[in-house]
Write an enzyme that holds these catalytic residues in place. Structure first.
Site, mmCIF file in Angstrom:
data_model
loop_
_atom_site.group_PDB
_atom_site.id
_atom_site.type_symbol
_atom_site.label_atom_id
_atom_site.label_comp_id
_atom_site.label_asym_id
_atom_site.label_seq_id
_atom_site.Cartn_x
_atom_site.Cartn_y
_atom_site.Cartn_z
ATOM 1 N N GLY A 1 0.941 -1.146 0.295
ATOM 2 C CA GLY A 1 0.102 -0.432 0.232
ATOM 3 C C GLY A 1 0.589 1.491 0.192
ATOM 4 O O GLY A 1 0.312 2.226 -0.186
ATOM 5 N N GLN B 1 13.427 3.659 -6.745
ATOM 6 C CA GLN B 1 12.660 2.608 -7.212
ATOM 7 C C GLN B 1 11.550 3.075 -8.159
ATOM 8 O O GLN B 1 11.167 2.363 -9.174
ATOM 9 C CB GLN B 1 11.274 3.322 -5.517
ATOM 10 C CG GLN B 1 10.396 2.322 -6.008
ATOM 11 C CD GLN B 1 9.630 2.334 -3.810
ATOM 12 O OE1 GLN B 1 10.506 3.472 -3.469
ATOM 13 N NE2 GLN B 1 7.729 2.033 -3.956
ATOM 14 N N GLU C 1 3.435 1.757 -6.059
ATOM 15 C CA GLU C 1 2.551 1.836 -7.082
ATOM 16 C C GLU C 1 2.620 2.203 -7.840
ATOM 17 O O GLU C 1 2.575 1.645 -9.258
ATOM 18 C CB GLU C 1 1.099 0.849 -6.779
ATOM 19 C CG GLU C 1 0.953 -0.419 -6.077
ATOM 20 C CD GLU C 1 0.517 0.060 -4.816
ATOM 21 O OE1 GLU C 1 2.090 1.590 -4.334
ATOM 22 O OE2 GLU C 1 0.982 -1.240 -3.776
#
Length: 230
Positions: free
Chosen positions: A8, A130, A197
């Site tokens: 999350g 990332q 995400e």
């Protein structure tokens, strides 16, 4: 601080909430101003001791006191947080350039530019890494990776990296990453929201749009195979 589970995109801002509170407590114990640089060595020396220790326990809005007790016992504390006054999302824009060989129709991603708005960037090196990793993952999802299911038993035939077609250096072109780097919604005093995400989910659609622009073929399934654009 009851830390969020690793999902999350909540890890960084959950941890920073407690770190921020502990640092403010440390400033208070050192007699330092609430803001601005601090000569830590001199401030510790003025206390007359060898070290100054500060601790902080934080809970997000909506988390009951029991959440801290669960943390101390090594258990997750999934309740909360609750932000009734607003919602928080991060955003990212992926700009993709692909090259399609006119005869074989082999597709290469020659360049990707990703600009993310995840609030204030707490760790620029880790954040850029990332996003780059998400882009490479998205290239694999768009052009290489596919799970083959055994129709008899339902298991996956290619269930390890040895049998999966994943991107290699030749499949990855230039990746440029940038950040808006401004405080986001008031989730925490640092203005950090999240960056998880969003680094991945928009990559494959961006590549599919670029393939459509290059070939005129609108492909609506992944991975995009050579036969899809012949």
């Amino acid at each position: 601080m009851p830390h969020h589970l690793t999902a999350g995109a909540r890890g960084t801002d959950s941890a920073l909430l407690a770190v921020h509170a502990a640092l403010r407590e440390l400033r208070a114990r050192l007699g330092a101003d609430p803001e601005g640089p601090v000569d830590v060595a001199a401030a510790v020396k003025r206390t007359g001791g060898d070290e100054v220790v500060a601790e902080a326990v934080t809970r997000a809005p909506g988390q009951p006191p029991e959440a801290s007790d669960r943390m101390r016992r090594g258990l997750v504390a999934p309740v909360g947080p609750e932000y009734p006054g607003f919602v928080s999302f991060s955003f990212i824009a992926h700009f993709t350039e692909v090259r399609v060989e006119p005869v074989t129709r082999r597709i290469r991603v020659s360049r990707m530019v990703s600009v993310a708005d995840g609030g204030r960037v707490a760790g620029p090196v880790a954040a850029e890494s990332q996003v780059r990793g998400g882009v490479v993952w998205g290239i694999g999802a768009a052009l290489r990776e596919h799970s083959e299911a055994d129709p008899r038993y339902g298991g996956l035939v290619d269930d390890d990296l040895a049998d999966s077609v994943i991107p290699v250096d030749a499949d990855v072109g230039t990746i440029d990453v940038d950040f808006i780097d401004e405080p986001g919604h008031p989730l925490d005093p640092m203005g950090v929201t999240n960056l998880g995400e969003v680094a991945l989910v928009g990559v494959a659609p961006a590549i599919a749009n670029a393939v459509f622009h290059a070939t005129g073929r609108r492909v609506r399934r992944l991975p995009i195979r050579i036969e899809d654009v012949l």
